[in-house]
Enzyme design. Structure first.
Site, PDB file in Angstrom:
ATOM      1  N   GLU A 165      38.751 -11.601-114.910  1.00 32.64           N
ATOM      2  CA  GLU A 165      39.846 -11.514-113.933  1.00 32.64           C
ATOM      3  C   GLU A 165      39.495 -10.652-112.723  1.00 32.64           C
ATOM      4  O   GLU A 165      40.089  -9.592-112.499  1.00 32.64           O
ATOM      5  CB  GLU A 165      41.123 -11.015-114.600  1.00 32.64           C
ATOM      6  CG  GLU A 165      41.630 -11.966-115.680  1.00 32.64           C
ATOM      7  CD  GLU A 165      42.990 -11.566-116.255  1.00 32.64           C
ATOM      8  OE1 GLU A 165      43.554 -10.562-115.811  1.00 32.64           O
ATOM      9  OE2 GLU A 165      43.485 -12.275-117.144  1.00 32.64           O
ATOM     10  N   GLU A 367      41.503 -16.408-122.825  1.00 34.11           N
ATOM     11  CA  GLU A 367      42.541 -15.491-123.306  1.00 34.11           C
ATOM     12  C   GLU A 367      43.853 -16.241-123.307  1.00 34.11           C
ATOM     13  O   GLU A 367      44.142 -17.002-122.383  1.00 34.11           O
ATOM     14  CB  GLU A 367      42.732 -14.274-122.377  1.00 34.11           C
ATOM     15  CG  GLU A 367      41.665 -13.234-122.465  1.00 34.11           C
ATOM     16  CD  GLU A 367      41.941 -12.000-121.588  1.00 34.11           C
ATOM     17  OE1 GLU A 367      43.121 -11.705-121.297  1.00 34.11           O
ATOM     18  OE2 GLU A 367      40.966 -11.351-121.193  1.00 34.11           O
TER      19      GLU A 367
END
Ligand code: FCB
Length: 466
Positions: A165, A367
């Site tokens: 991220e 995720e």
């Protein structure tokens, strides 16, 4: 719908070094930015639990790997900590490296594939003091770190990732300023985002060089992990709503997707930014570096959809251009514990977007998970947490993943975030994500939750068919 996992689909766990390892000063580990924040303002962390202990993975890694195996997971991703692997002279710290060698050997011994990410929001403090991602020298230092890691572990680890991220630090530390060092400056935020893109590209370049030179396994792969969910707007959008969508998607998703697929950044986004007083400083020769940013595949983290609409004001309270306001979908269903919307179909929409726009690139769900506060409420008489909400959450998301695969998405696996409860940044242990509980009052003891049995049964069912 009866959930059935396809044969060549991996099922595993996601975690990160700074959220699990602990041992924050052990064996030569340097301070990272989370330790700095914890030392300077511990009250900013839920229950004053700073970055010091993680969930004690440093001591318990063997037990944890065996636990993952016991519920039939076949792979897990964690991250190396830059502050553990390297010393301040940009040389390998042998004791730090020793830990990751032990983890890799243990994973191999227990037949579980280790995926290694290089950076999960955890800048070493001494590099942060030199300007962190705002300083091009730090970008170069990251490339040295990546090169060192590839050479040291190249024969032990097959799957590598440059960043998790990469949008989060520009946003949280530099634009919205909710994370240490609390900067609210759109220009600096964009420059950080740009420099991280260069750092990613340099690391990918190092990866292929190391491969050519025989340091890596022949089938080693490199990727980037991001929360690339396509944003949504109102059902009958105005042109301004669509413009909000373009810039939100442009900064958060297309920026990284273009980098990973074509080694470029979206020109329209750079132009709009410049016209709003947020120019990115690009040096001659940078385009050559970015060209190296193409990856073998992607990891897609998905928790919640982004919904936007045209902004009421064109400038926010910090004087930044405001490209979008949040849009509250009237039909939304919330995870009331975490304050995030639950929208399983988003995972399918991403798969379809990939099929349409980037058909050659495979990806996996890197995720996905559900964090719940005060989970001890759901303990039964035998002491086991009955997390039916989590089972339902994972089941629904997996069903949409399966549908996307049936319709042609190249999704090859799924990692559940936080299989073992871990430390979540300034929320610390507030929201628990795990299939496996960590008991903070009893020496970090691990205990299976109901969901752990569920996922085990799901995977076993496929194994029976083999
Ligand atoms: C993601 C992060 C991860 C974890 C989950 C809950 O955004 O990648 O570290 O904190 O959220």
């Amino acid at each position: 719908m009866k959930l059935k996992l396809p044969k060549d689909f991996f099922m595993g766990a996601a975690m990160s070094g700074p959220q699990t390892e602990g041992a924050y000063k052990k064996d030569g580990k340097l301070e990272n930015i989370w330790d700095t924040w914890s030392d300077s303002a511990i009250s900013d962390f839920y229950n004053k639990v700073g970055s010091y202990v993680g969930n004690n993975f440093y001591e318990k890694y063997e037990e944890d790997i065996k636990l993952l195996k016991s519920i039939h997971l076949d792979s897990f991703r964690t991250s190396m900590q830059w502050s553990r692997l390297m010393d301040q002279n940009q040389q390998l710290n042998p004791a730090g490296a020793g830990f990751y060698h032990k983890v890799a050997a243990c994973a191999k011994k227990h037949g579980i594939e280790l995926f290694m990410n290089l950076y999960h929001f955890d800048m070493p403090a001494y590099l942060f003091a030199r300007g962190g991602w705002e300083n091009r020298e730090v970008v170069e230092a990251y490339a040295v770190y990546a090169r060192t890691a590839f050479r040291e572990f190249g024969k032990e680890i097959k799957y590598w990732f440059t960043f998790n991220e990469p949008i989060v630090e520009p946003d949280q530390r530099y634009r919205s300023g909710v994370w240490y060092p609390f900067i609210k400056d759109a220009r600096r935020g964009m420059q950080v985002q740009y420099h991280i893109s260069l750092a990613h590209s340099l690391a990918v370049r190092e990866f292929y060089k190391a491969k050519e030179e025989g340091f890596l396994l022949p089938d080693a792969q490199i990727g980037l992990i991001n929360a690339f969910a396509p944003p949504y707007t109102r059902e009958t959008p105005t042109p301004e709503d669509l413009e909000a969508l373009r810039m939100t998607d442009g900064i958060h998703n297309r920026w990284w997707l273009d980098l990973c697929t074509s080694g470029t950044l979206p020109q329209d986004v750079l132009e709009t930014l410049a016209s709003c007083g947020v120019p990115v400083e690009i040096r001659p020769g940078d385009a050559e570096i970015l060209k190296c940013g193409k990856t073998d595949w992607l990891g897609f983290n998905y928790y919640q959809p982004t919904r936007v609409q045209a902004p009421q004001e064109k400038v926010d309270e910090n004087g930044h251009p405001r490209f979008a306001d949040p849009y509250i979908w009237p039909e939304r269903k919330m995870n009331v514990y975490r304050g995030w919307e639950i929208y399983p179909k988003g995972i399918y929409d991403f798969g379809m977007k990939m099929k349409r726009e980037y058909p050659d690139l495979k990806f996996f769900i890197s995720e996905n998970g559900m964090g719940v506060e005060h989970e001890h409420r759901f303990r039964n008489e035998a002491g086991e947490i009955q997390d039916d909400y989590r089972i339902e959450f994972v089941q629904e998301h997996l069903e949409w993943v399966m549908k996307s695969i049936e319709e042609g998405a190249r999704c090859v696996g799924y990692h559940y975030w936080g299989v073992i409860d871990n430390w979540s940044w300034n929320n610390a242990f507030k929201n628990r994500y795990g299939f496996i509980e960590v008991d903070l009052m009893n020496n970090y003891e691990r205990r299976l939750k109901k969901s752990a049995h569920w996922v085990k049964a799901l995977i076993e069912e496929r194994e029976k068919e083999d």
